[in-house]
Every structure is written in structure tokens, then in C-alpha cells.
Design a protein around this motif. Structure first.
Motif, PDB file in Angstrom:
ATOM      1  N   ARG A   1       0.852  -1.194   0.000  1.00  0.00           N
ATOM      2  CA  ARG A   1       0.000   0.000   0.000  1.00  0.00           C
ATOM      3  C   ARG A   1       0.885   1.240   0.000  1.00  0.00           C
ATOM      4  O   ARG A   1       1.918   1.260   0.675  1.00  0.00           O
TER       5      ARG A   1
ATOM      6  N   HIS B   1       0.448   5.521   0.357  1.00  0.00           N
ATOM      7  CA  HIS B   1      -0.461   6.644   0.619  1.00  0.00           C
ATOM      8  C   HIS B   1       0.129   7.933   0.066  1.00  0.00           C
ATOM      9  O   HIS B   1       1.301   8.237   0.283  1.00  0.00           O
ATOM     10  N   GLU B   2      -0.694   8.689  -0.637  1.00  0.00           N
ATOM     11  CA  GLU B   2      -0.270   9.948  -1.238  1.00  0.00           C
ATOM     12  C   GLU B   2      -1.383  10.961  -1.076  1.00  0.00           C
ATOM     13  O   GLU B   2      -2.448  10.816  -1.674  1.00  0.00           O
ATOM     14  N   SER B   3      -1.131  11.985  -0.252  1.00  0.00           N
ATOM     15  CA  SER B   3      -2.149  12.999  -0.002  1.00  0.00           C
ATOM     16  C   SER B   3      -3.425  12.316   0.496  1.00  0.00           C
ATOM     17  O   SER B   3      -3.391  11.588   1.481  1.00  0.00           O
ATOM     18  N   ASN B   4      -4.552  12.510  -0.207  1.00  0.00           N
ATOM     19  CA  ASN B   4      -5.819  11.893   0.214  1.00  0.00           C
ATOM     20  C   ASN B   4      -6.121  10.598  -0.540  1.00  0.00           C
ATOM     21  O   ASN B   4      -7.249  10.098  -0.474  1.00  0.00           O
ATOM     22  N   SER B   5      -5.151  10.094  -1.273  1.00  0.00           N
ATOM     23  CA  SER B   5      -5.375   8.889  -2.083  1.00  0.00           C
ATOM     24  C   SER B   5      -4.500   7.733  -1.606  1.00  0.00           C
ATOM     25  O   SER B   5      -3.512   7.937  -0.898  1.00  0.00           O
ATOM     26  N   THR B   6      -4.887   6.540  -2.026  1.00  0.00           N
ATOM     27  CA  THR B   6      -4.134   5.333  -1.701  1.00  0.00           C
ATOM     28  C   THR B   6      -3.909   4.520  -2.964  1.00  0.00           C
ATOM     29  O   THR B   6      -4.823   4.375  -3.784  1.00  0.00           O
ATOM     30  N   CYS B   7      -2.685   4.033  -3.117  1.00  0.00           N
ATOM     31  CA  CYS B   7      -2.377   3.132  -4.226  1.00  0.00           C
ATOM     32  C   CYS B   7      -2.147   1.738  -3.660  1.00  0.00           C
ATOM     33  O   CYS B   7      -1.324   1.545  -2.757  1.00  0.00           O
TER      34      CYS B   7
ATOM     35  N   GLU C   1     -14.834   5.198  -3.980  1.00  0.00           N
ATOM     36  CA  GLU C   1     -14.966   4.725  -2.597  1.00  0.00           C
ATOM     37  C   GLU C   1     -16.016   3.633  -2.433  1.00  0.00           C
ATOM     38  O   GLU C   1     -15.846   2.702  -1.657  1.00  0.00           O
TER      39      GLU C   1
ATOM     40  N   TRP D   1      -5.673   2.685  -7.774  1.00  0.00           N
ATOM     41  CA  TRP D   1      -5.717   3.957  -7.056  1.00  0.00           C
ATOM     42  C   TRP D   1      -7.129   4.255  -6.567  1.00  0.00           C
ATOM     43  O   TRP D   1      -8.096   4.114  -7.307  1.00  0.00           O
ATOM     44  N   GLN D   2      -7.200   4.674  -5.310  1.00  0.00           N
ATOM     45  CA  GLN D   2      -8.475   5.090  -4.721  1.00  0.00           C
ATOM     46  C   GLN D   2      -8.308   6.495  -4.155  1.00  0.00           C
ATOM     47  O   GLN D   2      -7.287   6.827  -3.562  1.00  0.00           O
TER      48      GLN D   2
END
Length: 408
Positions: A8, A10-16, A71, A173-174
Motif C-alpha cells: 500500500r 499513501h499519497e495525499s488523500n489517495s491510496t495506491c 470509494e 488507485w483510490q
């Protein structure tokens, strides 16, 4: 579709999520409209990707495919990501060809069941002759089918059916915003066959598409680069059709009061917020765009009726529209008039007297330009800009194109 989570990020408000998915499950899960995601470009020819069947047969590595999920379209339990719905951010070209190969395997398997294993001895020509319609239906060809028959003959039909029972890496990406999706798509395509500049421009201004689509002009049709390239469009255009990228560049040229060119420099300016909030507030809102399109349609109708094919083609060129509206922007800046007033002034000048454009003379001088010495697009644009500036600022009977092609 289930994906095994490997990592996983995490980048800013997103998750890869770096995941592993059985390739068969991925292809089986493809929605019917998987090719229609606006951010993605059209399917393009690529010799290396067209040989992807060899990669599948030999079990070689396929670079990760990048997906986007919302989401409410997935569940994350332990190390398993259950995905209900997704969009392809990067990997459409690979996916398109994987689907063709997968469907070709199923086609071959069904034909073996029907006709026996003698099909495996068919030449490429025999395969094409026997299954041409079936291949067209799944967008495949006899070359792919022949590669698969050769493999099945050597390794057996069972191994043929198992070719897609392999793991494939996916980045999922989410939490990406629409702008982040576009930025990541453009970054992911760096180093590959580039996304067309006009398509990039359309993506960066895609937020005005719903505005244009709400404008109730029955004669207006918006053409996008993904649907029809600007080159093809210019050859087959009918009155009322306008290319989205031409509209964007024309409006931006009007805001600047000078001709702009759809190139990487314009893309970089857009991404760097060169066109500030004032541009959007004045020129990219519903009321102005309505007036802009109404002006465009009325001028198009008058010019097309007066000049027939010459007028239809002239109104379909980016150079014509950019030059014309850049001149209108110049008129706004020099005479301190409101943009909508300037559009009405431009419209009245041309609609009431289309002969003022002297387009037959324009074509004559355009065709006399030495293509070896100049950029014809820039010359046309400057000539139109200067010619239209004259009729907007002076009481000229018609444009003297010989003068403006010389100075251009």
C-alpha cells in the motif's frame, strides 16, 4: 474481481494498492464500455503491442496496469481487495489486445470442439478464409489465431486454455480527484507513444464539456479528438460541426488577444495555471460560451452558404477560428468593449456581408505559399488574424489577402 494486496502507498488523500490479479479474472470482469473512459485516448496502432500474443504464449512479463476505483466500488478486507467497478487509467492499449487474445483462445477452443483438431493444421490463409467473420466480430485477425493454433498443436488444447491463468500486477488507485487522474495519466504516458496534444488539451478543459452539451443549439455538434482526429474531421466536416480542441484554443486566443497554437507550450501553460481565474470567469462560463457558440454557428451558416465547400473547410480549420477570435480579442483590448459585444460586432460584420472575407482569394494565396520555407499553419493563422483585425477596426469592403500573406 478479487485482487491480492502486495503493498500500500499513501499519497495525499489517495491510496495506491499494488496488487496481483489472475489475468483471466481481469479480462472476464471488463465492462462493455471499458474503452470509453474520457481520460484515456483512442486505441492506437503499436507494432510491439500487436505482438502481445507472443508475450502471452511465452509467459513473459507484462508491465503493471493502472486502475482507478471510487470509494463505493470496492471492499478492503485483510490482504484482499474486492473490486466491483473500475476504470483503466493506464494500460488500455494492453487491455484491448489482451481481450482480443482471450476471445481468440475461446473462439479457437469452440471451433476445435465443433470441427475437430484438424483446424490446428490450417495455414494462416485457411484460418482467415474459414473464420473471417468470427475474427472481425472479436476484432482479431488470422495472425493471432495462427499463433494460437501453432501453440495448441505443440502444447495441447488444455495448455492453450490455461494461458490466462497467470498473475498480473495492477496498481489500483483510490481517492484521486479528476484533475489528479489526468495528471497521473499524462505522467504514466511519458516515454510511451505520446497522447495527442489536442487530446491532452481536451482533457485539461474537459470540465467545460457538460456546459457545451447543455447548450441547446440543434445544429451544433461537438467533435472530440478521441472520436475523430482533427485531420479526419477537416476532410469530412459538415456545417455545425466543431472540434472541441479548436473551440478551446479559439476561446483562449480571444482571451489573450493573439493567436495561440495547440502545442506542448500551451499544455504547459495550462497545467501551470497560466490562464487564471479571470479567464475562466470572463470566457469559460455558460453565458459567454452560449454567445460564442451562437456567433460561431451564425458565421458558419453564412460562410458555408456563401462559399459552399470552400467556406465549410475554412470554418473547420483551427487556423481560421484561432485567427478570427484572436482578432476579436485584440478588438476587445484596444476598444475597451465587452466580450459579448465584440462577438456580436464580429458576427454582424461577416453574416451581413460574407463576401468581406474573400475566401476564394484566401485559398489562392494560401496555395501559393512555399511550404518548404514556412510553417503553413502559422502563416494562415497570422494572415487571418491580421485580415480580420482590419475588418473589425476599419470600414474595409473586403480583406486584401495578398497583403496579409506577405506580412505573415
Amino acid at each position: 474481481m478479487e485482487a491480492k494486496i502486495l503493498e500500500r502507498f499513501h499519497e495525499s488523500n489517495s491510496t495506491c494498492f499494488l496488487t496481483s490479479i489472475v489475468l483471466k479474472d481481469y479480462v472476464d470482469s471488463l465492462p462493455a464500455d471499458y474503452k470509453s473512459y474520457d481520460v484515456q485516448r483512442e486505441i492506437v496502432k503499436n507494432t510491439y503491442l500487436d505482438n502481445l500474443v507472443t508475450t502471452i504464449i511465452e509467459g513473459n512479463h507484462i508491465p503493471p496496469i493502472v486502475l482507478v476505483i471510487e470509494e463505493n466500488e470496492y471492499s478492503d478486507k485483510g490482504n484482499i481487495l474486492s473490486i466491483d467497478k473500475y476504470k483503466i487509467l493506464d494500460g488500455l492499449q494492453r487491455t484491448f489486445r489482451l481481450k482480443i487474445i482471450f476471445d481468440s483462445i475461446n473462439l479457437l477452443s469452440s471451433k476445435i470442439e465443433e470441427n475437430g483438431k484438424e483446424i490446428l493444421d490450417y495455414s494462416k490463409l485457411q484460418l482467415n478464409k474459414s473464420f473471417k467473420e468470427d475474427l472481425i466480430q472479436i476484432e482479431s485477425n488470422s495472425t493471432i489465431l495462427y499463433e494460437l493454433t501453432s501453440y495448441a498443436k505443440k502444447e495441447g488444447q488444455k495448455n492453450l486454455s490455461n494461458l490466462f491463468d497467470r498473475q498480473q500486477w495492477f496498481e489500483v488507485w483510490q481517492g484521486l480527484s479528476p484533475d489528479q487522474e489526468v495528471t497521473k495519466m499524462l505522467i504514466l504516458n511519458a516515454g510511451h507513444k505520446p497522447v495527442k496534444t489536442k487530446h491532452q488539451l481536451e482533457l485539461l478543459f474537459r470540465n467545460i464539456i457538460p456546459i457545451l452539451q447543455k447548450v441547446d443549439f440543434p445544429d451544433f455538434e461537438l467533435i472530440r479528438e478521441k472520436e475523430l482526429s482533427s485531420i479526419q474531421y477537416s476532410k469530412s466536416r459538415i456545417p455545425g460541426q466543431f472540434h472541441f480542441s479548436h473551440i478551446i484554443t479559439s476561446v483562449l486566443s480571444l482571451s489573450e488577444g493573439k493567436p495561440l497554437t495547440t502545442n506542448t507550450n500551451l499544455i504547459q501553460k495550462t497545467q501551470a495555471n497560466y490562464f487564471n481565474d479571470e479567464v475562466f470567469d470572463r470566457f469559460l462560463h455558460i453565458d459567454f460560451l452560449k454567445s460564442f457558440l451562437r456567433t460561431l454557428l451564425e458565421i458558419d451558416s453564412a460562410v458555408s452558404s456563401h462559399y459552399n465547400d470552400v467556406g465549410i473547410k475554412w470554418m473547420g480549420r483551427e487556423t481560421s477560428l484561432v485567427g478570427m477570435f484572436a482578432a476579436t480579442g485584440k478588438h476587445i483590448n484596444e476598444n475597451y468593449v465587452k466580450p459579448i459585444e465584440a462577438l456580436n460586432f464580429l458576427k454582424d460584420k461577416i453574416v451581413q456581408n460574407p463576401s468581406i472575407l474573400a475566401l476564394n482569394e484566401f485559398e489562392k494565396h494560401r496555395n501559393n505559399v512555399d511550404l518548404a520555407k514556412v510553417n503553413i499553419g502559422n502563416v494562415n493563422k497570422k494572415a487571418v488574424y491580421n485580415g480580420l483585425s482590419t475588418i473589425l477596426d476599419e470600414s474595409s469592403e473586403k480583406i486584401d489577402w495578398s497583403l496579409y500573406f506577405k506580412t505573415a
